[in-house]
Write an enzyme that holds these catalytic residues in place. Structure first.
Site, mmCIF file in Angstrom:
data_model
loop_
_atom_site.group_PDB
_atom_site.id
_atom_site.type_symbol
_atom_site.label_atom_id
_atom_site.label_comp_id
_atom_site.label_asym_id
_atom_site.label_seq_id
_atom_site.Cartn_x
_atom_site.Cartn_y
_atom_site.Cartn_z
ATOM 1 N N ASP A 1 -56.128 41.661 9.481
ATOM 2 C CA ASP A 1 -57.427 41.070 9.140
ATOM 3 C C ASP A 1 -57.210 39.724 8.424
ATOM 4 O OD1 ASP A 1 -60.141 40.887 8.755
ATOM 5 O OD2 ASP A 1 -60.304 42.541 7.323
ATOM 6 N N VAL B 1 -52.480 49.508 6.205
ATOM 7 C CA VAL B 1 -53.106 49.860 4.921
ATOM 8 C C VAL B 1 -53.832 51.202 5.009
ATOM 9 C CG1 VAL B 1 -54.876 49.129 3.261
ATOM 10 C CG2 VAL B 1 -53.423 47.419 4.344
HETATM 11 N N1 APR Z 1 -50.398 40.807 14.445
HETATM 12 C C1 APR Z 1 -50.355 42.078 14.944
HETATM 13 N N2 APR Z 1 -50.336 43.164 14.175
HETATM 14 C C2 APR Z 1 -50.338 42.991 12.829
HETATM 15 C C3 APR Z 1 -50.401 41.704 12.224
HETATM 16 C C4 APR Z 1 -50.429 40.588 13.097
HETATM 17 N N3 APR Z 1 -50.484 39.328 12.637
HETATM 18 N N4 APR Z 1 -50.390 41.870 10.878
HETATM 19 C C5 APR Z 1 -50.321 43.193 10.642
HETATM 20 N N5 APR Z 1 -50.277 43.869 11.808
HETATM 21 C C6 APR Z 1 -50.194 45.308 12.071
HETATM 22 C C7 APR Z 1 -49.648 46.198 10.973
HETATM 23 O O1 APR Z 1 -48.230 46.142 10.960
HETATM 24 C C8 APR Z 1 -50.158 47.561 11.431
HETATM 25 O O2 APR Z 1 -49.296 48.097 12.444
HETATM 26 O O3 APR Z 1 -51.502 45.817 12.300
HETATM 27 C C9 APR Z 1 -51.499 47.235 12.101
HETATM 28 C C10 APR Z 1 -52.708 47.611 11.299
HETATM 29 O O4 APR Z 1 -52.455 47.369 9.916
HETATM 30 P P1 APR Z 1 -53.513 46.756 8.902
HETATM 31 O O5 APR Z 1 -53.728 45.326 9.181
HETATM 32 O O6 APR Z 1 -53.099 47.144 7.540
HETATM 33 O O7 APR Z 1 -54.910 47.497 9.330
HETATM 34 P P2 APR Z 1 -55.455 48.987 9.005
HETATM 35 O O8 APR Z 1 -54.380 49.968 8.755
HETATM 36 O O9 APR Z 1 -56.449 49.264 10.088
HETATM 37 O O10 APR Z 1 -56.199 48.800 7.647
HETATM 38 C C11 APR Z 1 -57.367 48.045 7.605
HETATM 39 O O11 APR Z 1 -56.581 46.584 5.922
HETATM 40 O O12 APR Z 1 -56.497 44.403 5.362
HETATM 41 C C12 APR Z 1 -57.248 45.433 5.420
HETATM 42 O O13 APR Z 1 -59.424 44.473 5.733
HETATM 43 C C13 APR Z 1 -58.497 45.394 6.267
HETATM 44 O O14 APR Z 1 -59.316 46.952 4.701
HETATM 45 C C14 APR Z 1 -58.877 46.795 6.041
HETATM 46 C C15 APR Z 1 -57.576 47.546 6.194
#
Ligand code: APR
Length: 176
Positions: free
Chosen positions: A39, A125
């Site tokens: 995000d 996360v």
């Molecule tokens: N490109 C592709 N995948 C990514 C990237 C990127 N640039 N950055 C992180 N990821 C991967 C992570 O390694 C993980 O496998 O995306 C996957 C989802 O991780 P998160 O981003 O932490 O998302 P999520 O687990 O759904 O949690 C959502 O995180 O930042 C917050 O606003 C968001 O509160 C929400 C929560």
């Protein structure tokens, strides 16, 4: 059911913000006002116009999805979806995750998009176990592709090697 599924799903290791597709999917939270992980990366790459557009949407319930423009991204659109927070697996997490994929694919279909890229929703996360999440992702994307004739390819983008290895193993299993 329409269309061939095999060959239309591609697994990539890398940064989703760099994908040259019609829409990238954001793993957001219900506020749609940004966060860490993918995000944060999407909002940084898209610039402040994305946050302004998200503010006007007024949030998104878990399991649903909303579409915005891509602003400074290569992708024309961002589909913001909200996966579930993992809390042990008995609070409807599987169905909510499936729904996040389904809602995103339904928006892609409505807008007649030809290409889409997903991150591994909820597996950062939000703590959803990767293998269980990846099986749901694969099943829903395959089902969505069978229904969406215009959708030519869906990228499953893995940000790290362990996630990539899990997706590759599922791909091998499905094509065996
Ligand atoms: N490109 C592709 N995948 C990514 C990237 C990127 N640039 N950055 C992180 N990821 C991967 C992570 O390694 C993980 O496998 O995306 C996957 C989802 O991780 P998160 O981003 O932490 O998302 P999520 O687990 O759904 O949690 C959502 O995180 O930042 C917050 O606003 C968001 O509160 C929400 C929560």
């Amino acid at each position: 059911m329409l269309g061939r599924v095999s060959g239309r799903i591609e697994i990539l290791l890398g940064d989703i913000t760099r994908c040259d597709v019609d829409a990238i999917v954001n793993a957001a939270n219900e506020s749609l006002l940004g966060g860490g992980g993918v995000d944060g990366a999407i909002h940084r790459a898209a610039g402040p116009g994305l946050l302004a557009e998200c503010r006007a949407l007024g949030g998104c319930p878990t399991g649903e999805a909303r579409l915005t423009r891509g602003h400074r991204l290569t992708a024309r659109f961002v589909i913001h979806t909200v996966g579930p927070v993992w809390s042990g697996g008995t609070s409807g997490e599987d169905e909510l995750l499936a729904s996040a994929y389904r809602s995103s694919l339904a928006l892609a279909r409505e807008h007649a998009l030809a290409s889409l890229a997903f991150p591994a929703i909820s597996t950062g996360v939000f703590g959803f176990p990767i293998e269980r999440a990846a099986r749901i992702a694969w099943r829903e994307v395959a089902a969505g592709l069978a229904r969406a004739a215009e959708l030519e390819r869906v990228l499953l983008v893995c940000f790290n090697e362990p996630t990539h290895a899990v997706y590759r193993a599922i791909e091998r299993e499905r094509s065996a």
